[in-house]
Structure formats: structure tokens, C-alpha cells
Write an enzyme that holds these catalytic residues in place. Sequence first.
Site, PDB file in Angstrom:
ATOM      1  N   SER A 142       7.627 -33.599  -2.478  1.00 28.59           N
ATOM      2  CA  SER A 142       8.845 -33.938  -0.976  1.00 28.59           C
ATOM      3  C   SER A 142      10.404 -33.344  -1.369  1.00 28.59           C
ATOM      4  CB  SER A 142       8.701 -34.773  -1.561  1.00 28.59           C
ATOM      5  OG  SER A 142       9.955 -35.945  -0.323  1.00 28.59           O
ATOM      6  N   TYR A 156       9.417 -43.489  -5.339  1.00 27.81           N
ATOM      7  CA  TYR A 156       9.578 -42.317  -4.812  1.00 27.81           C
ATOM      8  C   TYR A 156       9.026 -41.376  -5.164  1.00 27.81           C
ATOM      9  CZ  TYR A 156       6.146 -38.976  -1.470  1.00 27.81           C
ATOM     10  OH  TYR A 156       5.812 -37.689  -0.468  1.00 27.81           O
TER      11      TYR A 156
END
Length: 247
Positions: A142, A156
Site C-alpha cells: 500500500s 494498516y
Amino acid sequence: MGDTIENRVAFVSGGSRGIGAAVALRLAEDGADVAITFQRDKARADEIVEQIRGKGRRAVAFQADSADPDAVVDAVHSTAAAFGRFDILVNNAALFPVGPIEQVGPDDFEQTMAVNVRAPFVAAQAAVRHMTAGGRIISIGSNVAVRAAFPGFALYSMSKTALIGLTKALGRELGPRAITVNLVHPGPTDTDLNPAGGPMAATINGFTALGHYAQPSDIAAAVAFLASPEARYVTGATVNVDGGFTA
């Protein structure tokens, strides 16, 4: 490995939707037989399987919760058994927790790390037992592992940052066996979880250089390159496909 991935076998975790589905379909278009995993939506997984078969390739879907390491390992070994080989691992399945750090409970932490970190590790551990020279391990990371532009992404971001270390270390370890290991960092991508028409889209677009979201096919194209023979000298690398979000 030849000039294409024709007749190679690819495994895509979380391949029934979003980026995972786009990757599975692109690898099939490029000539691979494909196994995907799904957690709950069998009907959606079956649709992807039928689309892959419609491209003239073999396909199978395994139900596997990525939080369960035994299920992940079983799916990898079952893929090798079903197709007689295992060439390309794509670690795509992930959880996307967002919220203030004060609201992150122990269960949230354990579940996120199990899916986003442990699952790619045990999948790679199982996959390399079947891979030969020319094997590929590709994980989906990501952009927020590189640039945490918004609050609420601590868990995350941390989980995706772990994939950088995994990619570098495995790339070094598996290099002598001619198995490459790479990481793709998508930026904002138009999926069910983060639609390009969502309430935060305009703000998110403002953080990119190109000013718009990616399509899942954009991420799949980068994965397809890394899976191909043309990427045989790329390993331990991180490829940002983020529209300039981290520029």
C-alpha cells in the site's frame, strides 16, 4: 521460463474481487492457469473462475480465511496438487482497518497482522516448496506504507510496511534459486472498499500527481510484468503504482 507465462500456474489470494480479481484475470489473459482464494462469497469467486475459463485457461477457487494459517497453506498445496506445478504467488488478500489508535483493540491488531503479515509469510513458505527456477512471489502492499498522509492508518500502515522487509529478505534468500520476490504498492484504486466516487475521493485525488484513482487493471499490469520473464532481473524491489501519491 520461456518468453511468456503460458501454462504457468498462478495463485492469487483474495482473487474474487477488486485488485485480486483484476490480477487473476490479467494473468489468465497472459497465459497462466489460476487458483484464487475467497473468504465468504462463493458466487463471486465462481464468476471469476468462469471468466478465467472463458479465456481458455484452467481455474479453481478455494475457500480460505487468510487469518487461518493452516487454510492458507492448504490452499497453496492444493493448487500445486490440482495443476501439477506452482509458479506464481500473489499475496493480495488483506484487511483495511481505519480509525483512531485509541479505538484499536487487541483483536483488531491480531486479526490485521494475521491476514496482512502472517498470511503472506506462510503462503511464501509453502509456495517455495513447489517452485523451481523462474518462480515469482509478488505481494500487494500500500502507498500508506510509504506516506501516511491521513490519520487513522497506523495499524494498516504498519502491517503493510512489514511486507517491505519480507520482500527484501526473501528476495535475497531465494535469489540463488532464481525465484524473484517483489512488492507492488498501489495508490488509491477504484474498488468496493475505496470507490473513486466516494466521499473522500476529491481529497485523496489531490494527494496524487495525476489527480485521479487507478483502475484495478493498472495494478494488475504491474503484477503481470513482475510475473513475466521480462522481470527476471527484478527482485527485492518495491514498485509504486500510485499516481504519484508518494512522489
